[in-house]
Design a protein around this motif. Sequence first.
Motif, PDB file in Angstrom:
ATOM      1  N   HIS A 230       0.852  -1.197   0.000  1.00 42.07           N
ATOM      2  CA  HIS A 230       0.000   0.000   0.000  1.00 42.07           C
ATOM      3  C   HIS A 230       0.880   1.237   0.000  1.00 42.07           C
ATOM      4  N   ALA A 231       0.345   2.319  -0.512  1.00 42.26           N
ATOM      5  CA  ALA A 231       1.065   3.603  -0.457  1.00 42.26           C
ATOM      6  C   ALA A 231       0.961   4.147   0.967  1.00 42.26           C
ATOM      7  N   PRO A 232       1.963   4.926   1.405  1.00 39.24           N
ATOM      8  CA  PRO A 232       1.932   5.481   2.773  1.00 39.24           C
ATOM      9  C   PRO A 232       0.646   6.242   3.071  1.00 39.24           C
ATOM     10  N   LYS A 233       0.141   6.971   2.049  1.00 41.42           N
ATOM     11  CA  LYS A 233      -1.052   7.792   2.341  1.00 41.42           C
ATOM     12  C   LYS A 233      -2.270   6.939   2.710  1.00 41.42           C
ATOM     13  N   ASP A 234      -2.268   5.650   2.286  1.00 43.95           N
ATOM     14  CA  ASP A 234      -3.365   4.742   2.667  1.00 43.95           C
ATOM     15  C   ASP A 234      -3.289   4.370   4.151  1.00 43.95           C
ATOM     16  N   ALA A 235      -2.094   4.503   4.722  1.00 47.54           N
ATOM     17  CA  ALA A 235      -1.883   4.052   6.109  1.00 47.54           C
ATOM     18  C   ALA A 235      -1.979   5.192   7.125  1.00 47.54           C
ATOM     19  N   ILE A 236      -1.943   6.434   6.632  1.00 44.66           N
ATOM     20  CA  ILE A 236      -1.892   7.587   7.546  1.00 44.66           C
ATOM     21  C   ILE A 236      -3.266   7.874   8.159  1.00 44.66           C
ATOM     22  N   VAL A 237      -3.278   8.019   9.485  1.00 44.19           N
ATOM     23  CA  VAL A 237      -4.519   8.311  10.204  1.00 44.19           C
ATOM     24  C   VAL A 237      -4.316   9.600  11.000  1.00 44.19           C
ATOM     25  N   LYS A 238      -5.312  10.470  10.966  1.00 45.86           N
ATOM     26  CA  LYS A 238      -5.248  11.699  11.773  1.00 45.86           C
ATOM     27  C   LYS A 238      -5.495  11.355  13.235  1.00 45.86           C
ATOM     28  N   THR A 239      -4.850  12.071  14.161  1.00 48.06           N
ATOM     29  CA  THR A 239      -5.107  11.854  15.590  1.00 48.06           C
ATOM     30  C   THR A 239      -5.828  13.074  16.164  1.00 48.06           C
ATOM     31  N   ASP A 240      -6.205  12.962  17.446  1.00 44.91           N
ATOM     32  CA  ASP A 240      -6.897  14.090  18.108  1.00 44.91           C
ATOM     33  C   ASP A 240      -5.926  15.200  18.513  1.00 44.91           C
ATOM     34  N   THR A 241      -4.639  14.925  18.370  1.00 48.97           N
ATOM     35  CA  THR A 241      -3.635  15.929  18.750  1.00 48.97           C
ATOM     36  C   THR A 241      -3.382  16.844  17.554  1.00 48.97           C
ATOM     37  N   PRO A 242      -3.299  18.156  17.762  1.00 49.47           N
ATOM     38  CA  PRO A 242      -3.077  19.081  16.644  1.00 49.47           C
ATOM     39  C   PRO A 242      -1.830  18.717  15.842  1.00 49.47           C
ATOM     40  N   ASN A 243      -1.962  18.752  14.516  1.00 50.03           N
ATOM     41  CA  ASN A 243      -0.828  18.556  13.578  1.00 50.03           C
ATOM     42  C   ASN A 243      -0.156  17.183  13.667  1.00 50.03           C
TER      43      ASN A 243
END
Length: 254
Positions: free
Chosen positions: A68-81
Motif C-alpha cells: 500500500h502507499a503510505p497515504k493509505d496508512a496515515i490516520v489523523k489523531t486528536d492531537t493538533p498537527n
Amino acid sequence: MGKIIAIANQKGGVGKTTTSINLAASLGVLEKKVLLIDADPQANATSGIGMDVESVEVGTYQLLEHSHAPKDAIVKTDTPNLDIIPAHIDLVAIEIELVDKDQREYMLKKALVNIKDDYDYIIIDCAPSLGLLTLNALTAADAVIIPIQCEYFALEGLGKLLNTIKSVQKIHNKELDIEGLLLTMYDSRLRLSNQVVEEVQKHFNDMVFQTIIQRNVRLSEAPSYGESIINYDAASKGATNYLSLAKEIINKNV
C-alpha cells in the motif's frame, strides 16, 4: 524538507514509546506537522495515542511490504498537527518475510520517500530489539534519539547500540546522526538517578539532551486513556519536560 528521527534502544522499558508519543504530540502543539510511525509489533504507540489496534487494516506492515502507499496508512489523531501510521501484531511476521528480499534494509526508506516533505518531523517508535525492523528505521532515519533510563543498568547495552548505529552509518546510511541521548525516568530524590545522570554526561558530553524526563505519575497514566501527556494533562511535569525537549530539537534544527 522533513526530518526523520528514530527513537531506538534495544532495552525494553526505557521510555521509547512514551518519548515517541509525547515528543510527536509536543512538536505538533508547537505548530510543526508531525507523523508518528509505530514500528513496534507491540503497537503501544498506536494504542497509546487512542487507536484500536485490532481495527488497524493498513499500517506499518503494509508499508514495509510495499503493498500500500503510505497515504493509505496515515490516520489523523486528536492531537493538533499529528498523524500516525499505526501498527498491528501482524508486524511480528515482517522480519521473517523480508529476510529473502533484495534491499530488505531499505523498505521503510523507500516507502517514505514520497511523503517525507509533507511533514516537518517523522518520528519512528522502534521495537526493543536490533532486528530488521529497527534496522529499517535506522536506515530510513536522518537521526536517532536514544532514551536512557536513570537506573542501575542504564549504560548496559548502550555500547552495543552505538556499534549498531556505527555499522548502519558505514553500510546503509552515511547520513545518520545521533540527535541525542535522552535521560528518562529521573527521580531527583534517588542518589542512583543523580549518579547515572553524572556518568552519562561525563562520558557523552554534548550528545546528551539538556532536557531530562522526570518520573511522573501522569505520564504513566496517559497511555491507558489513549492520550498523549499534552492532551491528558498539559500542566503536568511530564508535559513540561516533553515540550522542553521538543523546543530543544526545534532549536537544534533551525
